[in-house]
Structure formats: structure tokens, C-alpha cells
Design a protein around this motif. Structure first.
Motif, PDB file in Angstrom:
ATOM      1  N   ARG A 141     -33.165 -29.663  86.784  1.00 49.66           N
ATOM      2  CA  ARG A 141     -34.767 -30.024  86.111  1.00 49.66           C
ATOM      3  C   ARG A 141     -34.525 -31.274  85.026  1.00 49.66           C
ATOM      4  O   ARG A 141     -34.623 -30.654  83.782  1.00 49.66           O
ATOM      5  N   PRO A 142     -34.853 -32.360  85.458  1.00 50.05           N
ATOM      6  CA  PRO A 142     -33.777 -33.421  84.112  1.00 50.05           C
ATOM      7  C   PRO A 142     -34.977 -33.245  82.800  1.00 50.05           C
ATOM      8  O   PRO A 142     -36.524 -33.378  82.802  1.00 50.05           O
ATOM      9  N   VAL A 143     -34.377 -33.010  81.912  1.00 42.88           N
ATOM     10  CA  VAL A 143     -34.313 -31.973  80.468  1.00 42.88           C
ATOM     11  C   VAL A 143     -33.668 -32.845  79.922  1.00 42.88           C
ATOM     12  O   VAL A 143     -32.226 -32.872  79.566  1.00 42.88           O
ATOM     13  N   ALA A 144     -34.514 -33.592  78.542  1.00 39.34           N
ATOM     14  CA  ALA A 144     -33.166 -34.698  77.554  1.00 39.34           C
ATOM     15  C   ALA A 144     -32.414 -33.673  76.836  1.00 39.34           C
ATOM     16  O   ALA A 144     -33.721 -32.434  76.485  1.00 39.34           O
ATOM     17  N   ALA A 145     -31.886 -33.774  76.662  1.00 39.37           N
ATOM     18  CA  ALA A 145     -30.936 -32.878  75.891  1.00 39.37           C
ATOM     19  C   ALA A 145     -29.666 -34.049  75.261  1.00 39.37           C
ATOM     20  O   ALA A 145     -29.977 -35.406  75.139  1.00 39.37           O
ATOM     21  N   ALA A 146     -28.861 -33.571  74.046  1.00 39.30           N
ATOM     22  CA  ALA A 146     -28.048 -34.078  73.349  1.00 39.30           C
ATOM     23  C   ALA A 146     -27.501 -32.984  72.555  1.00 39.30           C
ATOM     24  O   ALA A 146     -27.586 -32.113  72.532  1.00 39.30           O
ATOM     25  N   LEU A 147     -26.166 -33.792  72.255  1.00 44.39           N
ATOM     26  CA  LEU A 147     -24.806 -33.150  71.195  1.00 44.39           C
ATOM     27  C   LEU A 147     -24.877 -34.165  70.086  1.00 44.39           C
ATOM     28  O   LEU A 147     -24.450 -35.279  70.469  1.00 44.39           O
ATOM     29  N   MET A 148     -25.080 -33.141  69.314  1.00 44.09           N
ATOM     30  CA  MET A 148     -24.629 -33.465  67.313  1.00 44.09           C
ATOM     31  C   MET A 148     -23.521 -32.838  67.575  1.00 44.09           C
ATOM     32  O   MET A 148     -22.811 -32.273  67.456  1.00 44.09           O
ATOM     33  N   ALA A 149     -21.812 -34.295  66.991  1.00 43.07           N
ATOM     34  CA  ALA A 149     -20.983 -33.753  66.193  1.00 43.07           C
ATOM     35  C   ALA A 149     -21.539 -34.063  64.943  1.00 43.07           C
ATOM     36  O   ALA A 149     -20.807 -35.374  64.269  1.00 43.07           O
ATOM     37  N   VAL A 150     -21.298 -33.422  63.462  1.00 44.71           N
ATOM     38  CA  VAL A 150     -21.350 -33.266  62.269  1.00 44.71           C
ATOM     39  C   VAL A 150     -19.595 -33.188  61.906  1.00 44.71           C
ATOM     40  O   VAL A 150     -19.433 -31.777  62.055  1.00 44.71           O
ATOM     41  N   GLY A 151     -19.161 -33.671  60.965  1.00 50.50           N
ATOM     42  CA  GLY A 151     -17.878 -33.928  60.620  1.00 50.50           C
ATOM     43  C   GLY A 151     -18.213 -33.616  59.406  1.00 50.50           C
ATOM     44  O   GLY A 151     -19.723 -35.266  58.056  1.00 50.50           O
ATOM     45  N   ILE A 152     -17.457 -33.076  57.563  1.00 52.94           N
ATOM     46  CA  ILE A 152     -18.017 -33.372  56.480  1.00 52.94           C
ATOM     47  C   ILE A 152     -16.811 -34.464  56.230  1.00 52.94           C
ATOM     48  O   ILE A 152     -15.938 -35.050  57.087  1.00 52.94           O
ATOM     49  N   ASP A 153     -17.601 -35.381  55.440  1.00 52.55           N
ATOM     50  CA  ASP A 153     -16.486 -36.396  55.082  1.00 52.55           C
ATOM     51  C   ASP A 153     -15.667 -36.150  53.619  1.00 52.55           C
ATOM     52  O   ASP A 153     -16.429 -35.205  53.270  1.00 52.55           O
ATOM     53  N   ARG A 154     -14.644 -36.894  53.930  1.00 43.52           N
ATOM     54  CA  ARG A 154     -13.625 -37.044  52.849  1.00 43.52           C
ATOM     55  C   ARG A 154     -12.591 -35.419  52.781  1.00 43.52           C
ATOM     56  O   ARG A 154     -12.765 -34.903  51.386  1.00 43.52           O
ATOM     57  N   MET A 155     -12.959 -34.805  53.577  1.00 41.12           N
ATOM     58  CA  MET A 155     -12.570 -33.220  53.745  1.00 41.12           C
ATOM     59  C   MET A 155     -11.143 -32.881  52.886  1.00 41.12           C
ATOM     60  O   MET A 155     -11.232 -32.546  52.133  1.00 41.12           O
ATOM     61  N   ALA A 156     -10.412 -33.401  53.303  1.00 41.50           N
ATOM     62  CA  ALA A 156      -8.798 -34.031  53.417  1.00 41.50           C
ATOM     63  C   ALA A 156      -8.702 -34.618  51.769  1.00 41.50           C
ATOM     64  O   ALA A 156      -8.059 -33.591  50.990  1.00 41.50           O
ATOM     65  N   ALA A 157      -9.525 -34.765  50.874  1.00 40.38           N
ATOM     66  CA  ALA A 157      -9.628 -35.252  49.505  1.00 40.38           C
ATOM     67  C   ALA A 157     -10.210 -34.473  48.542  1.00 40.38           C
ATOM     68  O   ALA A 157      -9.977 -33.926  47.520  1.00 40.38           O
ATOM     69  N   LEU A 158     -11.163 -33.442  49.594  1.00 41.07           N
ATOM     70  CA  LEU A 158     -11.771 -32.535  48.943  1.00 41.07           C
ATOM     71  C   LEU A 158     -10.652 -30.562  48.466  1.00 41.07           C
ATOM     72  O   LEU A 158     -10.025 -30.557  47.420  1.00 41.07           O
ATOM     73  N   ASN A 159     -10.305 -30.491  49.432  1.00 36.91           N
ATOM     74  CA  ASN A 159      -9.117 -29.860  49.653  1.00 36.91           C
ATOM     75  C   ASN A 159      -7.492 -30.275  48.843  1.00 36.91           C
ATOM     76  O   ASN A 159      -7.536 -28.938  47.941  1.00 36.91           O
ATOM     77  N   GLU A 160      -7.484 -31.530  49.222  1.00 37.44           N
ATOM     78  CA  GLU A 160      -6.334 -31.717  47.932  1.00 37.44           C
ATOM     79  C   GLU A 160      -6.833 -31.469  45.906  1.00 37.44           C
ATOM     80  O   GLU A 160      -6.286 -31.041  44.906  1.00 37.44           O
ATOM     81  N   ARG A 161      -8.301 -31.712  46.042  1.00 33.94           N
ATOM     82  CA  ARG A 161      -8.734 -32.113  45.148  1.00 33.94           C
ATOM     83  C   ARG A 161      -8.925 -30.966  44.318  1.00 33.94           C
ATOM     84  O   ARG A 161      -9.232 -29.891  43.186  1.00 33.94           O
ATOM     85  N   LEU A 162      -9.563 -29.760  44.675  1.00 34.13           N
ATOM     86  CA  LEU A 162     -10.520 -28.575  44.480  1.00 34.13           C
ATOM     87  C   LEU A 162      -9.394 -27.020  44.869  1.00 34.13           C
ATOM     88  O   LEU A 162      -9.780 -26.376  45.428  1.00 34.13           O
TER      89      LEU A 162
END
Length: 280
Positions: free
Chosen positions: A61-82
Motif C-alpha cells: 500500500r504505497p505510503v511515503a516514508a523516509a530514512l534519516m541518517a543523523v551524524g554528530i559533527d566533528r566527533m573525532a575532534a570532540l573525543n580528542e579534546r574531551l
């Protein structure tokens, strides 16, 4: 397979009720199979299964759907700093903020690393910008408190709509993650909707052809092993052999797995290969 019994327990063989310790162990094993250990959200495998069900429902039954890929920005730099403990705190907190943005019908899981996936049933392409903007604003609204100090965090979002008949969960996830990479390249803290171009469609068609050729090879027993010796650098003696997968094509040429496994994974047929190899 265990049977359900009155009172909601699980019957062991012979009708004996398992102990509390056994039930607790079963529950913990189920949690590992279905949930991400750090965040408590669905893991990638469980999220993929939910996408597969959504694709099947859309075909009926055709119904619109979507997938979001949500990525945290600059995670590597955050790990290194904190520190990595702070990074884990950020992952958990961002997951909580995403939860607060979702509708009852939406589903969230961890795609891996610094990425979440959000399945949005009954979400048309016109509805996506408002949903994405709500998430962007919720994440940037306040810093995340960590033991290493406050962390100002943003996310980038890639979106893939369930618009093409024949799409698999692997393809939908791949498209959303491609759009996520484009969002990060565009400056981060924004969302990008996946748009297929002719080159990509040609690549996907070729991938489907390869996967179909692999399925034919499975039926015709043209899958073989190659054994590669691993030699000790000190003694020169063979310590063990790596068992590598090969496919003999219709011309007799042996193809290494690298030429076809990615296509098989993308169309969702990898379990057929896994089961065949286990049988071998």
C-alpha cells in the motif's frame, strides 16, 4: 524453539520452568542481539529489519516514508579534546534529544559510530525539511554537559525517501549515508536529501546484475574456497591458512569475493551466501 506458557514465562524442554538466572541470561542475550549496548536504541541489524518491513508495507500500500541518517559533527575532534567518556556522553544525550523529536510511529536506531538512523513512516518528501529542522534546532539548543566540560554539538542529516520500487534496506541506508556525507561536505549542521543521478542508477543496476549472477552460482555450485598460507616472519613456516571465497563465473574465471560481495550486501542477499558457505 521454546513455547509460551501460562503466566508469560518460557517453558524449558520437558515443561520445566527455567530459573530466574536462566531467564535473565536469555533476556540479556536478546538485548545484545537487538539493542546497542551504549545508547539502548535499536542496533543497525534491528533497524535494517524495520526498514525491510517498511519497504514491504509500502509495496502493498504505497505510503511515503523516509530514512534519516543523523551524524554528530566533528566527533573525532570532540573525543580528542574531551576524552572518549565525554564522547559517549554526547552520543547518549543526542540520542535522547532525537527521541524527543520523534512521533510515536517513528523508529530510531544506531547505525554505528557517531550515526543514528531514524525511520519516518508516512513522511512525504515535502514533510522532510520541517522534521530535519526540528532535529537540528533541538541538538544545537544547548551544550551537552560532560565530565570534560560542556560540548557544543551539532549534527548533519542525510535523507533517503522510499521512492524507487525494488529498493532494499541496504540501498536505502546507503543512500541516506551518502546524503549525510554530502551534508557534512556542505558545511555541517544542515540536511541534504538524496538525489540519484544517472551514474548512480547505472551503478545500482550493475550491482543488481552481479547479485543475480552470484545467486545463479550458488544454485549451480560454482562457489569455491581458496586457501592462502600465513607464514611466520621468524621461522618461515606456515602457521595457518586463511580460507578465502571464490566464484567461478560462466567462463571458468575465478572471481575474488571483493568483486561481488558489496553488491550482494547492497541488495540484501548476503544471508544466502552465508548459509551456503556454512553448508560447505
Amino acid at each position: 524453539m521454546s513455547a509460551s506458557v501460562a503466566g508469560g514465562g518460557t517453558a524449558a524442554p520437558g515443561g520445566v520452568q527455567p530459573s530466574a538466572a536462566v531467564r535473565d541470561r536469555q533476556r540479556r542475550l536478546e538485548d545484545r542481539v537487538n539493542y546497542d549496548e551504549l545508547t539502548g536504541h535499536f542496533n543497525r541489524a534491528r533497524l535494517r529489519e524495520a526498514i525491510e518491513r517498511a519497504i514491504a508495507a509500502e509495496r502493498r500500500r504505497p505510503v511515503a516514508a523516509a530514512l534519516m541518517a543523523v551524524g554528530i559533527d566533528r566527533m573525532a575532534a570532540l573525543n580528542e579534546r574531551l576524552g572518549r567518556d565525554a564522547g559517549d556522553t554526547v552520543l547518549i544525550e543526542i540520542g535522547s534529544r532525537l527521541d524527543d523529536c520523534l512521533r510515536v510511529s517513528d523508529l530510531i536506531g544506531r547505525l554505528g559510530g557517531d550515526r543514528y538512523g531514524i525511520l519516518l513512516p508516512q513522511c512525504s518528501e515535502a514533510d522532510v525539511p520541517a522534521a530535519a529542522q526540528k532535529i537540528l534546532e533541538a541538538v544545537r539548543a544547548a551544550p551537552v554537559a560532560t565530565l570534560g566540560g560542556p560540548a557544543a554539538v551539532t549534527v548533519s542529516i542525510g535523507v533517503a525517501s522510499f521512492c524507487d520500487r525494488g529498493s532494499t534496506a541496504h540501498e536505502i541506508i546507503g543512500r541516506a549515508e551518502t546524503a549525510l556525507a554530502d551534508a557534512k561536505a556542505a558545511g555541517r549542521d544542515c540536511h541534504v536529501h538524496f538525489r540519484a543521478d544517472a551514474t548512480l542508477r547505472e551503478s545500482e543496476d550493475r550491482g543488481t546484475e552481479i547479485a543475480e549472477a552470484v545467486q545463479a552460482a550458488l544454485r549451480q555450485n560454482r562457489i569455491a574456497f581458496a586457501f592462502q598460507p600465513v607464514v611466520s616472519a621468524q621461522s618461515g613456516a606456515v602457521e595457518y591458512y586463511e580460507c578465502l571465497l571464490r566464484l567461478r563465473d560462466e567462463t571458468g574465471r575465478l572471481q575474488p569475493a571483493g568483486e561481488f560481495i558489496e553488491a550482494v550486501e547492497r541488495v540484501g542477499s548476503i544471508r544466502l551466501v552465508d548459509r551456503h558457505i556454512l553448508g560447505m
